[in-house]
Scaffold this motif. Structure first.
Motif, short mmCIF file in Angstrom:
data_model
loop_
_atom_site.label_atom_id
_atom_site.label_comp_id
_atom_site.label_asym_id
_atom_site.label_seq_id
_atom_site.Cartn_x
_atom_site.Cartn_y
_atom_site.Cartn_z
N GLU A 209 -41.42 29.18 -1.65
CA GLU A 209 -40.08 29.50 -1.16
C GLU A 209 -39.64 30.87 -1.67
O GLU A 209 -40.12 31.36 -2.67
CB GLU A 209 -39.05 28.47 -1.66
CG GLU A 209 -39.42 27.03 -1.37
CD GLU A 209 -38.25 26.07 -1.51
OE1 GLU A 209 -37.10 26.55 -1.63
OE2 GLU A 209 -38.49 24.86 -1.49
N LEU A 210 -38.69 31.42 -0.96
CA LEU A 210 -37.93 32.53 -1.52
C LEU A 210 -36.67 31.96 -2.17
O LEU A 210 -36.09 31.00 -1.67
CB LEU A 210 -37.50 33.52 -0.42
CG LEU A 210 -38.54 34.49 0.08
CD1 LEU A 210 -37.90 35.41 1.12
CD2 LEU A 210 -39.14 35.32 -1.05
N GLY A 211 -36.28 32.58 -3.27
CA GLY A 211 -35.00 32.24 -3.89
C GLY A 211 -34.02 33.37 -3.64
O GLY A 211 -34.40 34.54 -3.59
N VAL A 212 -32.77 33.02 -3.49
CA VAL A 212 -31.71 34.01 -3.29
C VAL A 212 -30.71 33.89 -4.43
O VAL A 212 -30.15 32.81 -4.65
CB VAL A 212 -30.98 33.77 -1.95
CG1 VAL A 212 -29.85 34.79 -1.77
CG2 VAL A 212 -31.96 33.84 -0.79
N TRP A 213 -30.54 34.97 -5.18
CA TRP A 213 -29.54 34.99 -6.25
C TRP A 213 -28.19 35.40 -5.65
O TRP A 213 -28.09 36.43 -4.98
CB TRP A 213 -29.92 36.00 -7.34
CG TRP A 213 -31.14 35.60 -8.10
CD1 TRP A 213 -32.40 36.11 -7.97
CD2 TRP A 213 -31.23 34.59 -9.13
NE1 TRP A 213 -33.26 35.49 -8.83
CE2 TRP A 213 -32.58 34.56 -9.57
CE3 TRP A 213 -30.31 33.72 -9.72
CZ2 TRP A 213 -33.01 33.68 -10.56
CZ3 TRP A 213 -30.74 32.85 -10.70
CH2 TRP A 213 -32.07 32.84 -11.11
N ILE A 214 -27.19 34.56 -5.89
CA ILE A 214 -25.87 34.84 -5.33
C ILE A 214 -25.16 35.90 -6.15
O ILE A 214 -25.22 35.91 -7.39
CB ILE A 214 -25.04 33.54 -5.27
CG1 ILE A 214 -25.63 32.59 -4.23
CG2 ILE A 214 -23.56 33.83 -4.96
CD1 ILE A 214 -25.60 33.11 -2.81
N GLY A 215 -24.48 36.81 -5.43
CA GLY A 215 -23.72 37.87 -6.07
C GLY A 215 -22.29 37.45 -6.39
O GLY A 215 -22.07 36.54 -7.18
N VAL A 233 -25.36 38.44 -1.32
CA VAL A 233 -26.73 38.36 -1.85
C VAL A 233 -26.90 39.35 -2.99
O VAL A 233 -26.75 40.56 -2.80
CB VAL A 233 -27.77 38.65 -0.74
CG1 VAL A 233 -29.18 38.62 -1.32
CG2 VAL A 233 -27.63 37.66 0.39
N GLY A 234 -27.21 38.83 -4.17
CA GLY A 234 -27.46 39.70 -5.31
C GLY A 234 -28.91 40.10 -5.43
O GLY A 234 -29.22 41.12 -6.06
N GLY A 235 -29.80 39.33 -4.84
CA GLY A 235 -31.21 39.65 -4.91
C GLY A 235 -32.07 38.45 -4.57
O GLY A 235 -31.56 37.37 -4.26
N PHE A 236 -33.36 38.69 -4.66
CA PHE A 236 -34.34 37.69 -4.22
C PHE A 236 -35.38 37.45 -5.32
O PHE A 236 -35.63 38.32 -6.16
CB PHE A 236 -35.06 38.18 -2.96
CG PHE A 236 -34.18 38.28 -1.75
CD1 PHE A 236 -34.14 37.26 -0.82
CD2 PHE A 236 -33.37 39.40 -1.55
CE1 PHE A 236 -33.33 37.36 0.30
CE2 PHE A 236 -32.56 39.50 -0.44
CZ PHE A 236 -32.54 38.48 0.50
N CYS A 237 -35.99 36.28 -5.27
CA CYS A 237 -37.12 35.98 -6.14
C CYS A 237 -38.04 35.02 -5.40
O CYS A 237 -37.76 34.60 -4.29
CB CYS A 237 -36.65 35.35 -7.45
SG CYS A 237 -35.84 33.74 -7.25
N LEU A 238 -39.15 34.70 -6.03
CA LEU A 238 -40.03 33.65 -5.54
C LEU A 238 -39.64 32.35 -6.22
O LEU A 238 -39.23 32.34 -7.38
CB LEU A 238 -41.49 33.97 -5.86
CG LEU A 238 -42.13 35.00 -4.93
CD1 LEU A 238 -43.35 35.62 -5.60
CD2 LEU A 238 -42.53 34.33 -3.62
N LEU A 239 -39.81 31.27 -5.51
CA LEU A 239 -39.41 29.96 -6.02
C LEU A 239 -40.48 28.94 -5.68
O LEU A 239 -40.86 28.81 -4.52
CB LEU A 239 -38.07 29.57 -5.37
CG LEU A 239 -37.57 28.14 -5.55
CD1 LEU A 239 -37.27 27.84 -7.01
CD2 LEU A 239 -36.32 27.92 -4.70
#
Lengths: 435, 435
Positions: A209-215, A233-239
């Protein structure tokens, strides 16, 4: 949506030489994370090649001005929630300044050098305290593949093409890449058993999955309109949303997955910013003929035009047998974020459409992003058709599901003609035996 | 499990005279919360009659010694998470000392008096920061009643009597009693419609639940055994798990309720301790003949003997019409916590059985606790049979579901021959129109 500017120039190179070439972290990326140098305390940092720029040190050295100061000040502590809360303005100012400071020819090279640490000597942490974690289900190929196994007659439910389906996951058990994951125990009931029994999970799986960090977040009762959702959207990561399929099958009705998921989730440690991903924006993929249009509250012209993401996603498996024989990790799958049925803006708007409040540092998972064929499955449940077709490895090992000692590695990469490729860093963890 | 001791003596009276008689907060209760006196900052306090004892003030006045000091020191700030983390020892020491201090004849009366505030002049807050919120489904009558409406052929699924079903809820939108709740908007699709539409919820409901505040918590990967689970309970509250039934019906498959629940949940503000509830412990109600025994990991002799709770639970409705005519709130339901199919220890052990970590201040909801008949339903969906049989009020208003301006009030009371009755304080909120 982020504009393309000089920070995206593919000709830009860094005087940190390891950033040029095949690094996940060229000067066009500049992701943020929380790290501690050998013996130091956790603090905000920026990945550049095989180095980490120490943000508190750079701030103390007077390398920032204006809005970039605000951003760096919000990144001094052990979590980046204050940084995420600031939103796009300070984040973009910091990016612009970091790009200058780290570029070939920067007059500040000498002062910046004193703020670098070898990443290999640093410990990385979760970049933010996760208040709430929500997992979505936007991979339509995954939803169809899994639906077939759980509900052969009814793989894709009637709501799927209208509702960006999601559910709340467990925040407390989210762990950074590198921490091992213990095989859960739980109740399972094979179809032929008359009663359930309790024991170690036999069908352990990963989910890509992609993760989305909330701003900045929103106030309770005040929905985020679709046109404003990208700004959240504050940014993205792998999940990696580890999943115990046998526990899931028995427990999930009627309230959804619970113990089959909440024993742990692994994220990559770097927050890849929306600015870094700007070159890899694509139109939201066209819906197949006959699919309904999204309801108006989920429709936005800009989001249709550039709400999609073209990111290669990869799953690798390193087993005890491969490790022992010195063989490389086995690629289980190659997928792409373009296979999301809903955009990130759509899931944010849907999530808040009832007034639900998101907070800085909340994490949204996209759900498993499988592609349309067997080589692009985002879970081993799909790859092996529920364990029926085992994966055969170069070590002669077979895998129907994950075994103890297996390490799962997720990777993501943005690649586009005329732009520098960027990566996410790894999201990896090794399975420990059940206790 | 807490022992009965002198703090439970029904003859014990307080020199705070309002605590004697019909108060929810007699000297046998002594619940903790977070309050601010007029103009002051949020801090820990203890309810006694119509007064609140200021814990920082009492600590500063030197009224505590030993373990009670530790407990009071953990209750100085704006959240009681540090207090919850301490577990039973300091909590019991604090209770014993508070019981002495507030009893008739206490030599410290004069010093304690200076630490009291009129509750009517104080603001109450959420007593803890909720890291994760999990909602269970232990009310078997509720599960059956609702199951009939969502799945007429299949009300109680095969896993129900084996698995303490639960799911993760939203922590960010939990609000203290008294804060209004805004009617959510969302996607709904009536059975006869061909497509869903988006708009204000038309079937807004409450759910009558107990909340459990988690105490010390456990480390990821280390389950809480059933014999130790009671030690994880920091206290209890009332919980209204507001539910948008029309949104729920359309969205809940396959991953469970999401936007139908996460727009808000309301809790009562006082943490009623396990010690205060000790007199109201009962054996876990006997399972009906033919029901399977719990699997061994959920079975404990002490829990079977005293894991049940005899607490009267009440739902009241105050509508604009009743208010206008000066009529009292309408009692919608009278239920009892004894109708839980699983004990609190069982839900904690199940929750952690896969290694999932609970943290101090996490909140568990029991799920809606309905009794066996129509006068003891924990939701209006059940009371009105899905809106078919409206409730008729003394104001001549009718209710199939909740309307704007309606206020829902939950109450709980422990009552037992030979013991002082204790209450929880109210869990109340008024519905605001959709935005």
């Amino acid at each position: 949506m982020a504009q393309l500017d000089q920070t995206h120039d593919p000709k830009l190179e860094s005087w940190v030489l390891s950033a040029n070439g095949h690094s996940d972290f060229p000067i066009q990326n500049l992701p943020l994370g929380v790290f501690s140098p050998n013996g130091g305390s956790p603090r905000g940092g920026v990945a550049i090649g095989d180095q980490i720029l120490d943000l508190p040190a750079a701030l103390a050295a007077g390398l920032f001005a204006g809005e970039a100061v605000k951003a760096a000040e919000a990144a001094l502590g052990p979590v980046l929630n204050p940084f995420l809360a600031l939103g796009a303005g300070p984040r973009q100012a910091l990016r612009a300044r970091l790009s200058e400071l780290l570029s070939q020819g920067s007059p500040e090279k000498g002062r910046v050098e004193t703020c670098l640490h070898d990443a290999a000597d640093c410990t990385l942490y979760l970049p933010a305290h996760v208040g709430d974690y929500t997992d979505f289900y936007v991979g339509i190929h995954h939803a169809t593949n899994v639906g077939k196994q759980f509900r052969p007659d009814n793989p894709l439910l009637p709501n799927y093409k209208y509702v960006p389906i999601g559910y709340h996951g467990r925040a407390s058990s989210i762990r950074p890449s590198g921490e091992p994951m213990r095989r859960p125990r739980g109740q399972t009931k094979p179809p032929d058993a008359t009663e359930p029994s309790f024991g170690p999970c036999q069908r352990l799986d990963y989910e890509l999955e992609l993760g989305v960090w909330i701003g900045p977040g929103n106030t309770l009762g005040e929905p985020v309109r679709i046109g404003e959702a990208a700004g959240q959207v504050g940014g993205f990561c792998l999940l990696n949303d580890w999943s115990a399929r046998d526990i899931q099958a028995w427990e999930y009705q009627p309230l959804g997955p619970f113990l089959s998921k909440n024993f742990g989730s692994t994220v990559s440690t770097w927050i890849v910013t929306p600015e870094a991903l700007a070159p890899f924006r694509i139109p939201q993929p066209k819906r197949p003929d006959g699919d309904p249009a999204p309801l108006p509250y989920l429709l936005d012209e800009a989001d249709q035009r550039e709400g999609g993401l073209n990111l290669e996603l990869e799953v690798l498996l390193l087993t005890p047998g491969l490790r022992e024989k010195g063989l490389p990790a086995h690629r289980l799958s190659m997928s792409n974020a373009r296979h999301m049925y809903w955009t990130v803006a759509q899931i944010i708007t849907h999530h808040t459409s009832n007034g639900c409040n998101l907070q800085p540092g909340d994490l949204l998972g996209t759900g498993t992003i499988s592609g349309p064929d067997q080589s692009s499955c985002g879970s081993i449940l799909e790859t092996t058709l529920g364990g029926k077709n085992p994966v055969v490895l170069a070590s002669s090992e077979q895998r129907r599901f994950l075994e103890d000692g297996d390490e799962v590695i997720l990777r993501a990469r943005g690649r586009r003609e005329g732009f520098a490729p960027i990566g996410f860093g790894e999201c990896r963890a090794t399975i420990q035996p059940a206790r």
